[in-house]
Structure formats: C-alpha cells, structure tokens
Design a protein around this motif. Structure first.
Motif, mmCIF file in Angstrom:
data_model
loop_
_atom_site.group_PDB
_atom_site.id
_atom_site.type_symbol
_atom_site.label_atom_id
_atom_site.label_comp_id
_atom_site.label_asym_id
_atom_site.label_seq_id
_atom_site.Cartn_x
_atom_site.Cartn_y
_atom_site.Cartn_z
ATOM 1 N N ASP A 98 0.838 -1.198 0.000
ATOM 2 C CA ASP A 98 0.000 0.000 0.000
ATOM 3 C C ASP A 98 0.877 1.254 0.000
ATOM 4 O O ASP A 98 2.074 1.200 0.291
ATOM 5 C CB ASP A 98 -0.899 -0.004 1.239
ATOM 6 N N GLU A 99 0.249 2.391 -0.323
ATOM 7 C CA GLU A 99 0.963 3.665 -0.274
ATOM 8 C C GLU A 99 0.964 4.207 1.147
ATOM 9 O O GLU A 99 -0.014 4.067 1.886
ATOM 10 C CB GLU A 99 0.318 4.681 -1.216
ATOM 11 N N LEU A 100 2.074 4.840 1.519
ATOM 12 C CA LEU A 100 2.226 5.426 2.846
ATOM 13 C C LEU A 100 2.634 6.882 2.719
ATOM 14 O O LEU A 100 3.304 7.270 1.757
ATOM 15 C CB LEU A 100 3.301 4.681 3.640
ATOM 16 N N VAL A 101 2.238 7.687 3.728
ATOM 17 C CA VAL A 101 2.653 9.092 3.791
ATOM 18 C C VAL A 101 3.440 9.292 5.082
ATOM 19 O O VAL A 101 2.963 8.953 6.172
ATOM 20 C CB VAL A 101 1.444 10.045 3.760
ATOM 21 N N TYR A 102 4.659 9.805 4.942
ATOM 22 C CA TYR A 102 5.483 10.162 6.094
ATOM 23 C C TYR A 102 5.660 11.681 6.116
ATOM 24 O O TYR A 102 5.860 12.306 5.065
ATOM 25 C CB TYR A 102 6.865 9.505 6.004
ATOM 26 N N LEU A 103 5.589 12.274 7.315
ATOM 27 C CA LEU A 103 5.838 13.699 7.497
ATOM 28 C C LEU A 103 7.053 13.877 8.392
ATOM 29 O O LEU A 103 7.122 13.301 9.488
ATOM 30 C CB LEU A 103 4.628 14.388 8.123
ATOM 31 N N LEU A 227 -6.151 -5.725 -3.394
ATOM 32 C CA LEU A 227 -7.308 -5.392 -2.565
ATOM 33 C C LEU A 227 -7.669 -3.915 -2.655
ATOM 34 O O LEU A 227 -8.804 -3.534 -2.386
ATOM 35 C CB LEU A 227 -7.027 -5.783 -1.111
ATOM 36 N N ARG A 228 -6.719 -3.079 -3.037
ATOM 37 C CA ARG A 228 -6.999 -1.647 -3.175
ATOM 38 C C ARG A 228 -7.208 -1.257 -4.636
ATOM 39 O O ARG A 228 -7.308 -0.077 -4.959
ATOM 40 C CB ARG A 228 -5.866 -0.824 -2.556
ATOM 41 N N ASN A 229 -7.232 -2.293 -5.512
ATOM 42 C CA ASN A 229 -7.488 -2.092 -6.939
ATOM 43 C C ASN A 229 -6.467 -1.158 -7.583
ATOM 44 O O ASN A 229 -6.807 -0.284 -8.375
ATOM 45 C CB ASN A 229 -8.907 -1.556 -7.160
ATOM 46 N N GLU A 230 -5.200 -1.367 -7.225
ATOM 47 C CA GLU A 230 -4.096 -0.601 -7.791
ATOM 48 C C GLU A 230 -3.075 -1.572 -8.386
ATOM 49 O O GLU A 230 -3.027 -2.743 -8.009
ATOM 50 C CB GLU A 230 -3.423 0.253 -6.708
ATOM 51 N N PRO A 231 -2.242 -1.121 -9.337
ATOM 52 C CA PRO A 231 -1.220 -2.014 -9.907
ATOM 53 C C PRO A 231 -0.368 -2.658 -8.820
ATOM 54 O O PRO A 231 0.023 -2.009 -7.846
ATOM 55 C CB PRO A 231 -0.396 -1.073 -10.792
ATOM 56 N N LEU A 232 -0.064 -3.939 -9.002
ATOM 57 C CA LEU A 232 0.647 -4.704 -7.979
ATOM 58 C C LEU A 232 2.166 -4.670 -8.145
ATOM 59 O O LEU A 232 2.893 -5.030 -7.228
ATOM 60 C CB LEU A 232 0.174 -6.164 -8.013
ATOM 61 N N GLY A 233 2.642 -4.286 -9.312
ATOM 62 C CA GLY A 233 4.091 -4.287 -9.522
ATOM 63 C C GLY A 233 4.586 -5.682 -9.857
ATOM 64 O O GLY A 233 3.972 -6.412 -10.639
ATOM 65 N N ASN A 234 5.682 -6.086 -9.247
ATOM 66 C CA ASN A 234 6.279 -7.397 -9.528
ATOM 67 C C ASN A 234 5.734 -8.452 -8.564
ATOM 68 O O ASN A 234 5.749 -8.264 -7.350
ATOM 69 C CB ASN A 234 7.799 -7.332 -9.399
ATOM 70 N N LYS A 264 5.983 -9.429 -14.073
ATOM 71 C CA LYS A 264 6.539 -8.090 -13.885
ATOM 72 C C LYS A 264 5.501 -7.032 -14.255
ATOM 73 O O LYS A 264 4.749 -7.196 -15.210
ATOM 74 C CB LYS A 264 7.803 -7.915 -14.724
ATOM 75 N N ASN A 265 5.497 -5.959 -13.469
ATOM 76 C CA ASN A 265 4.581 -4.833 -13.699
ATOM 77 C C ASN A 265 3.132 -5.313 -13.803
ATOM 78 O O ASN A 265 2.399 -4.971 -14.740
ATOM 79 C CB ASN A 265 4.981 -4.067 -14.963
ATOM 80 N N ALA A 266 2.740 -6.134 -12.839
ATOM 81 C CA ALA A 266 1.388 -6.696 -12.850
ATOM 82 C C ALA A 266 0.347 -5.609 -12.600
ATOM 83 O O ALA A 266 0.558 -4.687 -11.812
ATOM 84 C CB ALA A 266 1.273 -7.786 -11.788
ATOM 85 N N VAL A 267 -0.793 -5.753 -13.268
ATOM 86 C CA VAL A 267 -1.902 -4.818 -13.072
ATOM 87 C C VAL A 267 -2.650 -5.192 -11.798
ATOM 88 O O VAL A 267 -2.242 -6.079 -11.050
ATOM 89 C CB VAL A 267 -2.841 -4.834 -14.296
ATOM 90 N N ALA A 268 -3.786 -4.530 -11.561
ATOM 91 C CA ALA A 268 -4.512 -4.725 -10.304
ATOM 92 C C ALA A 268 -5.105 -6.119 -10.174
ATOM 93 O O ALA A 268 -5.306 -6.611 -9.060
ATOM 94 C CB ALA A 268 -5.612 -3.678 -10.174
ATOM 95 N N GLU A 269 -5.386 -6.775 -11.288
ATOM 96 C CA GLU A 269 -5.995 -8.107 -11.223
ATOM 97 C C GLU A 269 -5.599 -8.895 -12.458
ATOM 98 O O GLU A 269 -5.516 -8.356 -13.562
ATOM 99 C CB GLU A 269 -7.515 -7.993 -11.135
ATOM 100 N N GLY A 270 -5.324 -10.180 -12.273
ATOM 101 C CA GLY A 270 -4.949 -11.019 -13.403
ATOM 102 C C GLY A 270 -5.057 -12.482 -13.047
ATOM 103 O O GLY A 270 -5.380 -12.848 -11.913
ATOM 104 N N GLU A 271 -4.771 -13.338 -14.034
ATOM 105 C CA GLU A 271 -4.867 -14.771 -13.805
ATOM 106 C C GLU A 271 -3.826 -15.510 -14.635
ATOM 107 O O GLU A 271 -3.331 -15.001 -15.652
ATOM 108 C CB GLU A 271 -6.269 -15.282 -14.144
ATOM 109 N N ILE A 272 -3.488 -16.707 -14.173
ATOM 110 C CA ILE A 272 -2.569 -17.592 -14.877
ATOM 111 C C ILE A 272 -3.318 -18.886 -15.151
ATOM 112 O O ILE A 272 -3.756 -19.574 -14.217
ATOM 113 C CB ILE A 272 -1.308 -17.878 -14.041
#
Length: 647
Positions: A98-103, A227-234, A264-272
């Motif tokens: 997930d994305e995080l914000v640090y201050l 789960l957050r419907n965002e690209p998953l990356g690797n 690599k560079n997986a989208v938010a949802e996929g299948e094999i």
C-alpha cells in the motif's frame, strides 16, 4: 701518559669531569654553608620548560572548547528543553504494497542560527519512493537547508510504497545535521517512526477441480488481485505441489528449476491459466497444492500471502509409469552414461483395451538461449539408440517463444510397431524399453561451442491413447509422469596400480606374482579431472580388504589424504575443484600378504572407490565410482597378467 684532571694546567678538558669535581667539592666541604650556586646545571632545565609550555597551551585549547560547548548548550537550554526538533510521523499499521505518507517536521527553537543544516532520510528496506515535497537537493534522501534562523520551521512530505513480510517492522528515520553560530563542530538530531506490517495488498486464489484422476489432464486458474485495486508491480508465485503433480503448460512461463511464476509490472488483477496432471498416484487420495505469493521491488521479493487447496486424487483404470535409470522423478546423468527408459502400461479395468498407441516425447532444455547452440547439438546419441521395439521417430518444431528448448523428439508405437499394443486384457501389462547413450564431455563442449556451460537437461514423458474399450470407441488419453534427467559435472576418477613405472623401473617390492605368506608392495595412482561446472566438498573413499594393508608414501596434488587404521578407510578430500581441472593426483602405497586360501586366485587390492561431491552450479550432489584394482595390474605393461597368487 696520565689523563688530565681538573687540577691539570694543560691539556684539553675532559667532558663531565669538571661537573663531577664540583659535586665532590660541594659534598667535601665541612662546617660551611652549602653553596648551590657552585653547581653547573645541565641543559635539562630547558627541556622541562619547553614541555611545560606545550602542555599549558594544549590545556588552554581544551578548556576553550569545553567553555564553548558549555556556553552553546547553556544558550540552547535557557528557556526550552528541546531546542532543535526533528519529528517523523507515519501510520503504525502498514499494509504491504500500500501507499504510505510520512511527514518529517523540523524546527530551530534555539536562540542562535544554525549553519550548514541538512536532512538525511534513511528509508526502510522494501520502500519505493513515489513522490516528495519539497524536492531533495541531492539524491532522493538528502535536503540541503543552508542556514536555519532562530525560530525557523519546515516540513518534508514523503509518499511511497512499502513491501515486507507480515509482522515485520519498518523504520524510517531522519537526521538533521547542523553547525551552531560561532561554532565549528557539527551536531545532529535524530527522529524516527516505526510501523508494523499487519496485512498485504495481494490476494491469491486457486481454481482447480476438487477431484482428479491419475493420468488425466486438468485445467485450472491462479487468480491474483490487489485489494486496493491498484497495480501490484512485480509478483512471484511459488507453486508448491506434491512431486507426482506436474504443470504441463501455463499462460505465464513457469521456471522449471524454482517452480515459480514471475509477473513483472502486474496490473490490479490477473490470472494464470494452467494445465496439470497427476502422473502417478501419490499414495493417499487426499492431497494439497499450496501457493505462496510475494511482491517485489527491483532487487527483493517479500512473502505476502499463502493459500492451500485440498483435493481427491483417484486411481485411473489405465496406469502408466515412466522410469529412467531407476528413478520416476528427477535424476542425474553424466557424460558418457547410458540413459535407460522403461515405459509401463497396465489395464486395471474389467474391459479389454484395443488399438493402443504410445507416444513418447523427449525435450532437451537449457538455461541459456539455444541460439548459442550448433544446429546439430544433441545431448543423447540417437544414432546408437536401442529399443525392444523400434518406434516411428519424428523431430518436432520448437516454438519461437521457447528458446530454452534445443531439441524436441517424438517416438510412436502402435500395433504395427509392437503387436502387443493391439489388445490389452484386464490386469494385463505392457512394457517398452529404450536405451540412449549420453554424449561425451568432449563432444558436448564441441557441439555447444563454449568451454563452460550451465544447466542442460532432458525432460521426458509418454501418453497412452486407447482406441476402444470393451468394443466401444473411446479415444481416452492417459499421460505418464515426467522425468527430468539433468546433466551434472563430468567429475571422474582414473585409478591405476603399478609395480613398475612407465620406464620399467620397479616402484613396488616383493615377489611378483605375489606368493602366500610373503609381502608384495604396490603403488596406487588416483587422478581426478573435470571439464565443466565447479565441484565442492570432493571426497574420494575406499576400504581396503582383508590381507591388504596401508604402506604410506602419500603424495597429493591438492587437498588432504588420510588413512583410518581401525576401519581401513582411505579418504582423499578437496574443498573445491575448478571447472577446468585436467588432472589432480594422489599417490600412495599398499601391501599384500596372501593367505593359503588365496593360492591360485587374482585378488582385489583396492575395491572401486566412491566419489562424492557437490555440483556447485546445480547445487546438487554428485555420486560416482572409480574402478576396482586387482593383482592383475591392468595398465602396467610389465606387471600386467602377473596377478595369480603362487604358493
């Protein structure tokens, strides 16, 4: 000639004599006041004064530094407890992926300005920076702030994505470096925040039938989702399955060594999409397949989720079994070996099976692009292959996207090639066999066109196609288990025993041929060699038989040789052998005293030695054997044939 004294009128003065005389004169005076001025002082006083001045200056410098430090801290601490502040805030509960914000907040609360101020951020492992405000002045972790006047404040906002295993902790820290006004030393203030990974953004599911039959192909899906419907990356998915279950094909390439899928560079949802088979019954009907999901950055993957699917595995009415060199799974092969296959088919039904066809497929695979291979490269020597029933042989095309395959060959038997395949009665069995020599080391290297190479293996399986069952057309297809035969290092031991050397000079002693009750000594030569793949923890071992004893005279080219007198074990150990080891030798002597019962026999002097090592490229064990050495002295041009024990 007399030495001059203090009272002598002539001659050069003797150094030190005058001073010594003055001391005597001083102590010899009686009754009078001791006059210290009469003593001539040495130059030691000036050395003492110099040292005293030096230490006075050094002490003054240290006191100045201490006073400056005290003054600065007194100035900082007049009104506030913390005069320079660095605070880092972030979510204490982290979802991996997930994305995080640090201050990062900083402030100069002292009464003086701070020079050369800069902030250095230390990111946790698995952190990927997405955006930051303001922009860093150096790399992505350094901000040059310059001068911070009294009361100055600021904030850095960091947005990123963090990966890590569940229950692991992640710490982001910030260090503020600064130099106080009218001061030359650098100080620092540290702030940090730590969060714990409590979950993952990656969700996995395995859709596959709950019930399967041995030998029948099944299709399934591996579904991954954010789960957050965002690209998953690797993504890396470890497919942990029982050895008897095999993935035949998949929409994403499966690494055959690690048994993993990497997207690599997986989208938010996929299948094999996968197609698999139980090549043999695993022993128990209830079986499980496990998937382990990992998310990764450019260098590392982190375990995220795990699922397990349980199913029933049922026996088929038609059984098929493939064995290569005694193994039904993975086996090691060596250059020059003979690869022997056995294909077994059994009818476990109550009906007659007719018009059976057996299709055997062998694929050659490597871990490098086959464009480096010569077109005529073959790991197996098909020209001298032997079959109990010759099949129809066909070379198959290799798909362009499967460059790791260098050969694909198909052999087919029908009732025309093997008449027993026309009909198979209930409880009946059919066996086909073939043997294929593995190409020699020299030929492999010549055909590859490279000196050293990586993984090369042959993967094989067969299918049974039944035309009729009980007189009815069926068209049933049953697939056997697959076998991977992996080429290992050609590590080899050449053994020889001699009584005479190559120049016909005796290097042994005693009667030849040997005689009952008399000692004959021989010299043993062991030579290790290999031409590809490094080997480690190499061990050569042999046990001397009764009547044969150790006679010493050890010479080794590498490693260490020892003899265990209690158990009569010779051992030669080497930590590591390079890929190109032409020859490393060990030489030792043994002695034979035959007994009466040995008369008229050729005796074993050194039973075949075992060679154990690790193929360091494959990280796989090597097990080889040398040859047995006897009193017949094979290879000794003069002593050969003189091995029968005389009375």
């Amino acid at each position: 000639m007399n030495k001059p004294t203090d009272n002598d009128g002539g001659g050069a003065p003797v150094p030190g004599v005058k001073k010594y005389s003055r001391f005597l004169e001083f102590y010899k005076k009686e009754g009078g006041e001791k006059d210290m001025s009469s003593i001539e002082h040495s130059n030691g006083r000036w050395l003492f004064v110099t040292i005293l001045v030096f230490f006075s200056i050094a002490l003054s410098g240290v006191l100045s530094l201490l006073l400056g430090y005290w003054y600065f801290n007194r100035q900082l601490g007049q009104d506030r407890k913390y005069e320079v502040k660095v605070a880092v805030s972030g979510d204490p509960k982290i979802i991996s992926g997930d994305e995080l914000v640090y201050l990062v907040d900083y402030a100069n609360l002292s009464g003086v300005e701070l020079r050369d101020a800069r902030i250095h951020i230390r990111y946790p492992a698995g952190f990927s920076l997405l955006s930051v405000l303001p922009e860093p002045t150096g790399d992505s972790s350094i901000w040059d702030l310059g001068v911070l006047s009294s009361g100055a404040t600021g904030q850095i906002k960091i947005i990123g994505r963090i990966l890590g295993e569940k229950d692991s902790s992640k710490t982001l820290s910030s260090v503020l470096y600064f130099v106080p006004h009218n001061f030359n030393s650098e100080f620092q203030e540290i702030g940090s925040t730590t969060g714990k990974i409590v979950g993952s953004d990656l969700s996995l599911a395995l859709e596959i039938p709950d019930e399967m039959y041995v030998g029948e192909k099944v299709r399934g899906l591996i579904v991954y989702k954010s789960l957050r419907n965002e690209p998953l990356g690797n993504i890396k998915i470890d497919f942990e399955n029982p050895s008897s279950f095999e993935i035949l094909s998949s929409s994403v390439l499966l690494d055959p060594v690690e048994n993993v899928f990497i997207i690599k560079n997986a989208v938010a949802e996929g299948e094999i999409a996968i197609e698999g088979i139980w090549g043999a019954h695993p022993g128990e009907d209830k079986q499980s397949i496990k998937l382990l999901g990992e998310l990764g950055d450019e260098s590392n993957f982190y375990r995220q989720s795990e699922i397990e699917k349980t199913m029933n595995v049922l026996r088929s009415d038609i059984e098929s079994s493939l064995v290569a060199n005694g193994s039904a799974e993975k086996s090691a092969i060596y250059p020059g070996d003979l690869l022997q296959y056995s294909l077994s088919i059994g009818n476990k039904s109550d009906a007659l099976l007719e018009k059976i066809e057996v299709v055997f497929v062998v694929e050659g695979k490597s871990d490098f692009n086959n464009s480096h291979l010569r077109k005529d490269f073959r790991l197996l020597d098909w020209d001298v292959a032997k079959f109990n029933a010759p099949p129809l042989v066909k070379l198959l095309d290799i798909p362009k996207d499967q460059s790791f395959i260098f050969e694909r060959r198909q052999m087919t038997w029908g009732e025309g090639e093997y008449k027993e395949l026309a009909k198979l009665s209930p409880e009946g069995e059919i066996e086909l066999s073939l043997s294929l020599p593995v190409t020699s080391s020299a030929a492999i290297k010549n055909l590859l066109g490279v000196d050293d190479f990586g993984r090369i293996e042959m993967e094989s399986h067969f299918e049974v196609r039944v035309g009729k069952t009980g007189g009815k057309s069926l068209g049933q297809v049953i697939r056997s288990n697959s076998i991977r035969s992996i080429l290992h290092s050609d590590l080899a031991l050449d053994s020889a025993i001699r009584y005479f050397d190559e120049n016909s000079v005796p290097i042994g002693s005693g009667p030849l041929p040997p005689e009952v009750g008399k000692e004959t000594k021989y010299r043993v030569f062991w030579k290790l060699s290999q031409s590809f793949h490094e080997s480690g923890t190499v061990s050569v071992r042999a046990v001397l038989p009764d009547g044969v004893s150790w006679a010493g005279n050890i010479r080794v080219g590498a490693g260490e040789m020892e003899y265990d007198f209690k158990n009569k074990v010779i051992s030669w150990k080497i930590n590591q052998l390079p890929s190109f080891t032409r020859e490393i030798s060990a030489v030792f002597d043994i002695a034979l005293v035959p007994e009466a019962k040995h008369s008229g026999q050729i005796l074993v002097l050194v039973p075949k030695p075992s060679i154990e090592a690790v193929d360091l490229y494959l990280k796989s064990p090597i097990e080889r054997y040398g040859k047995t050495l006897t009193t017949n002295l094979e290879g000794d041009s003069i002593g050969q044939g003189k091995g029968i024990v005389g009375e």
